[in-house]
Design a protein around this motif. Structure first.
Motif, short mmCIF file in Angstrom:
data_model
loop_
_atom_site.label_atom_id
_atom_site.label_comp_id
_atom_site.label_asym_id
_atom_site.label_seq_id
_atom_site.Cartn_x
_atom_site.Cartn_y
_atom_site.Cartn_z
N VAL A 39 -7.95 101.23 21.04
CA VAL A 39 -7.26 100.18 21.80
C VAL A 39 -6.18 99.52 20.97
O VAL A 39 -6.39 99.22 19.80
CB VAL A 39 -8.28 99.11 22.26
CG1 VAL A 39 -7.59 97.99 23.01
CG2 VAL A 39 -9.36 99.74 23.12
N ALA A 40 -5.02 99.32 21.57
CA ALA A 40 -3.95 98.53 20.94
C ALA A 40 -3.47 97.51 21.96
O ALA A 40 -3.30 97.84 23.14
CB ALA A 40 -2.80 99.44 20.53
N CYS A 41 -3.28 96.27 21.53
CA CYS A 41 -2.86 95.21 22.44
C CYS A 41 -1.46 94.74 22.07
O CYS A 41 -1.09 94.72 20.90
CB CYS A 41 -3.81 94.02 22.39
SG CYS A 41 -5.48 94.44 22.93
N ARG A 42 -0.68 94.36 23.09
CA ARG A 42 0.70 93.97 22.87
C ARG A 42 1.08 92.90 23.88
O ARG A 42 0.77 93.01 25.06
CB ARG A 42 1.60 95.19 23.05
CG ARG A 42 3.07 94.93 22.85
CD ARG A 42 3.80 96.25 22.75
NE ARG A 42 4.08 96.82 24.05
CZ ARG A 42 5.19 96.60 24.74
NH1 ARG A 42 6.14 95.82 24.24
NH2 ARG A 42 5.39 97.16 25.91
N CYS A 43 1.74 91.86 23.37
CA CYS A 43 2.24 90.80 24.26
C CYS A 43 3.71 91.10 24.51
O CYS A 43 4.55 90.93 23.62
CB CYS A 43 2.05 89.44 23.61
SG CYS A 43 2.79 88.11 24.54
N ALA A 44 4.03 91.58 25.73
CA ALA A 44 5.39 92.01 26.05
C ALA A 44 6.23 90.89 26.61
O ALA A 44 7.43 91.06 26.82
CB ALA A 44 5.36 93.18 27.03
N SER A 45 5.63 89.73 26.89
CA SER A 45 6.40 88.55 27.28
C SER A 45 5.58 87.32 26.90
O SER A 45 4.63 86.97 27.61
CB SER A 45 6.69 88.57 28.78
OG SER A 45 7.43 87.42 29.13
N TYR A 46 5.94 86.74 25.77
CA TYR A 46 5.21 85.58 25.28
C TYR A 46 5.44 84.42 26.23
O TYR A 46 6.59 84.18 26.62
CB TYR A 46 5.72 85.26 23.87
CG TYR A 46 4.96 84.19 23.14
CD1 TYR A 46 3.71 84.46 22.61
CD2 TYR A 46 5.50 82.92 22.99
CE1 TYR A 46 3.01 83.48 21.92
CE2 TYR A 46 4.80 81.94 22.31
CZ TYR A 46 3.56 82.22 21.78
OH TYR A 46 2.86 81.26 21.12
N PRO A 47 4.44 83.61 26.62
CA PRO A 47 3.06 83.76 26.17
C PRO A 47 2.14 84.41 27.19
O PRO A 47 0.93 84.39 26.97
CB PRO A 47 2.67 82.29 26.00
CG PRO A 47 3.40 81.59 27.10
CD PRO A 47 4.66 82.38 27.36
N ASN A 48 2.65 84.95 28.31
CA ASN A 48 1.64 85.28 29.33
C ASN A 48 1.60 86.70 29.86
O ASN A 48 1.02 86.91 30.91
CB ASN A 48 1.70 84.26 30.47
CG ASN A 48 3.10 84.17 31.05
OD1 ASN A 48 3.94 84.95 30.66
ND2 ASN A 48 3.32 83.25 31.96
N VAL A 49 2.16 87.65 29.20
CA VAL A 49 1.96 89.02 29.68
C VAL A 49 1.47 89.88 28.52
O VAL A 49 2.23 90.30 27.66
CB VAL A 49 3.25 89.62 30.27
CG1 VAL A 49 2.99 91.03 30.79
CG2 VAL A 49 3.79 88.74 31.39
N THR A 50 0.16 90.10 28.49
CA THR A 50 -0.43 90.89 27.40
C THR A 50 -1.18 92.07 27.99
O THR A 50 -1.96 91.91 28.93
CB THR A 50 -1.39 90.00 26.58
OG1 THR A 50 -0.64 88.92 26.03
CG2 THR A 50 -2.03 90.79 25.44
#
Ligand SMILES: *[C@@H]1O[C@H](CO)[C@@H](O)[C@H](O)[C@H]1NC(C)=O
Ligand SMILES: *[C@@H]1O[C@H](CO)[C@@H](O)[C@H](O)[C@H]1NC(C)=O
Length: 252
Positions: A39-50
């Motif tokens: 698993v890899a996690c990424r926030c593509a629009s800070y702060p609410n799209v992860t």
């Protein structure tokens, strides 16, 4: 006396060999429990799209996933990470990252708190068992925008105008601005040269001093203005040939 002893030996050996084969066959056909998802996690629009994502291993169609998230130091309260099976969403934020034939599972987290440690638990469940991937992250460390789009390069007098647009998936541009880097390359093979410029807060930059007659390849990446997380992947490339100055014909 010796013949029966030999016979027993042979029989025992045969049983051993047959038994071993049977075990191997069992091992080949018995389903193994799934391995923990990568698993890899990424926030593509800070702060609410992860998004968290993981590849579906080949031949694991009977595997299903459970994904939850909780605060590391908060109440023992788990919230679901909303599952998006491979190919389910047109909104794949990183088509470039999944360029291989791998099928990517994703799950989406919303309304995470700032500056808070979270633990994500993605569990692969198959008829033969289950195994979990656990990891912790803080939103601020996993920020990585999608690449800028619409890169254009045009001549502007004796310089070049490089322009682009912010990644459309970065939804809070007014509150959380981005900065940009430009990568450009020229030459080929072993004599390839690269230059990395920036950061720039504008989405248009005038470049001076590029050599006439040379062909350049440009790309841009986007990073959160204050430096949270990482720069996006490089945008698609645009090439531009700087024309040679017109030759002045020799007249006699
Ligand atoms: C993200 O948060 C901003 C304000 O903080 C809000 O306007 C926007 O609708 C939110 N977007 C999503 C996808 O939740
Ligand atoms: C992770 O999730 C699985 C299934 O949802 C659960 O059985 C397991 O206990 C969880 N692990 C932790 C450490 O919370």
């Amino acid at each position: 006396m010796s013949a029966p002893v030999g016979g027993v030996c042979v029989t025992v050996l045969l049983v051993c060999v047959v038994g071993g084969r049977a075990l191997d066959l069992l091992r080949l056909t018995a389903p193994n429990p799934p391995s923990p998802p990568a698993v890899a996690c990424r926030c593509a629009s800070y702060p609410n799209v992860t998004f968290c994502s993981w590849p579906e291993p080949a031949g694991s169609q009977k595997t299903r996933y459970e994904a939850t998230c909780r605060e590391r130091n908060g109440p023992a309260l788990t919230r679901p990470c909303e599952l998006l099976p491979p190919g389910s969403a047109s909104s794949d934020p990183t088509p470039a990252a999944s360029a291989s034939s791998e099928r990517l599972w994703r799950c989406q987290l919303s309304s995470l708190k700032l500056l808070t440690d979270y633990i994500i638990n993605v569990t692969a469940v198959s008829p033969a068992g289950s195994s979990s991937h656990l990891s912790s992250f803080m939103l601020e460390d996993i920020v990585k925008p999608d690449p800028p789009v619409d890169l254009r390069v045009s001549p502007a007098g004796r310089s070049l105008l490089v322009q682009w647009s912010a990644p459309p998936t970065w939804t809070n541009l007014d509150i959380v601005p981005l900065k940009y880097h430009i990568l450009y390359r020229w030459g080929g093979g072993v004599s390839m040269k690269t230059a990395n410029l920036g950061p720039f807060e504008n989405t248009r930059v005038e470049l001076k001093g590029l050599a006439a007659g040379r062909t350049y390849l440009f790309q841009v990446c986007a990073k959160e203005l204050l430096g949270l997380g990482r720069c996006s992947s490089w945008s698609s490339a645009v090439t531009h040939a700087v024309p040679k100055p017109p030759r002045v014909p020799l007249t006699s």
